[in-house]
Scaffold this motif. Structure first.
Motif, short mmCIF file in Angstrom:
data_model
loop_
_atom_site.label_atom_id
_atom_site.label_comp_id
_atom_site.label_asym_id
_atom_site.label_seq_id
_atom_site.Cartn_x
_atom_site.Cartn_y
_atom_site.Cartn_z
N GLY A 50 0.82 -1.21 0.00
CA GLY A 50 0.00 0.00 0.00
C GLY A 50 0.85 1.26 0.00
O GLY A 50 0.53 2.25 -0.66
N ASP A 140 -10.39 -0.16 -4.03
CA ASP A 140 -10.09 -0.21 -2.59
C ASP A 140 -11.20 0.49 -1.82
O ASP A 140 -11.68 1.54 -2.26
N TYR A 142 -11.03 2.25 0.69
CA TYR A 142 -10.62 3.56 1.22
C TYR A 142 -10.42 4.60 0.12
O TYR A 142 -10.09 5.74 0.41
N TYR A 155 -4.01 7.67 2.82
CA TYR A 155 -4.62 6.40 2.42
C TYR A 155 -3.87 5.15 2.91
O TYR A 155 -4.49 4.23 3.45
N HIS A 159 -5.36 1.82 5.04
CA HIS A 159 -5.23 0.47 4.48
C HIS A 159 -4.46 -0.42 5.45
O HIS A 159 -4.86 -1.55 5.74
N TYR A 160 -3.35 0.08 5.97
CA TYR A 160 -2.51 -0.66 6.91
C TYR A 160 -3.31 -1.02 8.16
O TYR A 160 -3.31 -2.18 8.60
N HIS A 162 -6.49 -1.21 8.63
CA HIS A 162 -7.55 -2.17 8.30
C HIS A 162 -6.99 -3.59 8.30
O HIS A 162 -7.54 -4.50 8.94
N HIS A 163 -5.92 -3.79 7.57
CA HIS A 163 -5.36 -5.13 7.44
C HIS A 163 -4.64 -5.59 8.71
O HIS A 163 -4.58 -6.79 8.97
#
Length: 175
Positions: A50, A140, A142, A155, A159-160, A162-163
């Motif tokens: 990401g 994505d 986001y 962003y 993303h980070y 979330h995962h």
């Protein structure tokens, strides 16, 4: 968010990523993650990816911001048409990334990418941070219909985070 808040987030991620990789056992890294088809090591690489993606996205935003609005709208429409192949490439790319780079290689690359993003972000003017373009919403959760350069720098941390919740490492269960 202002640039220094984003830079602080990036510092947090850098330390967290290093801690996750350093404290996990090989067995944990090779266990399945929660809610994805990846193992923990593959998901960690995807989280790093990401940030790699943003190096290119920021250049696209700056380029499309100079063009009429319709140009980025058409580009986003074209990218949305390729959503299925994008997801396949995104999935497959993460399968071997950790094995190719190794764990210390992933840490070094994350450090390097974050340092570069922070330097780049601090060089941006407030006006450039407010420039934007249309994004492919199918790529994505986001991504927003229009994202500013400021949004793009923020962003990868969304993303980070979330995962990160999908990792099944012992260290993530105590957080």
């Amino acid at each position: 968010m202002d640039p220094e808040e984003i830079c602080s987030e990036l510092d947090r991620v850098r330390a967290d990523f290093r801690d996750l990789v350093d404290t996990a056992t090989i067995a944990e890294l090779r266990q399945p993650s929660d809610g994805t088809k990846w193992t923990n090591e593959q998901l960690l690489f995807h989280m790093l990816f990401g940030y790699l993606l943003v190096r290119n996205l920021r250049l696209l935003v700056l380029a499309f911001a100079r063009l009429p609005d319709g140009a980025s709208r058409r580009f986003a429409t074209l990218l949305n048409a390729g959503t299925r192949p994008f997801h396949v490439v995104n999935y497959l790319g993460s399968l071997g990334g950790a094995r190719v780079l190794g764990y210390s290689g992933m840490e070094r690359l994350m450090d390097s990418v974050i340092t570069g993003l922070q330097k780049s972000l601090r060089r941006q003017s407030p006006a450039s941070l407010d420039q934007g373009m249309h994004f492919p919403l199918g790529w994505d959760p986001y991504f927003k219909e229009v994202m500013t350069l400021r949004d793009v720098y923020h962003y990868p941390t969304q993303h980070y985070d979330h995962h990160r919740r999908q990792l099944t490492l012992a260290s993530t269960r105590r957080d």
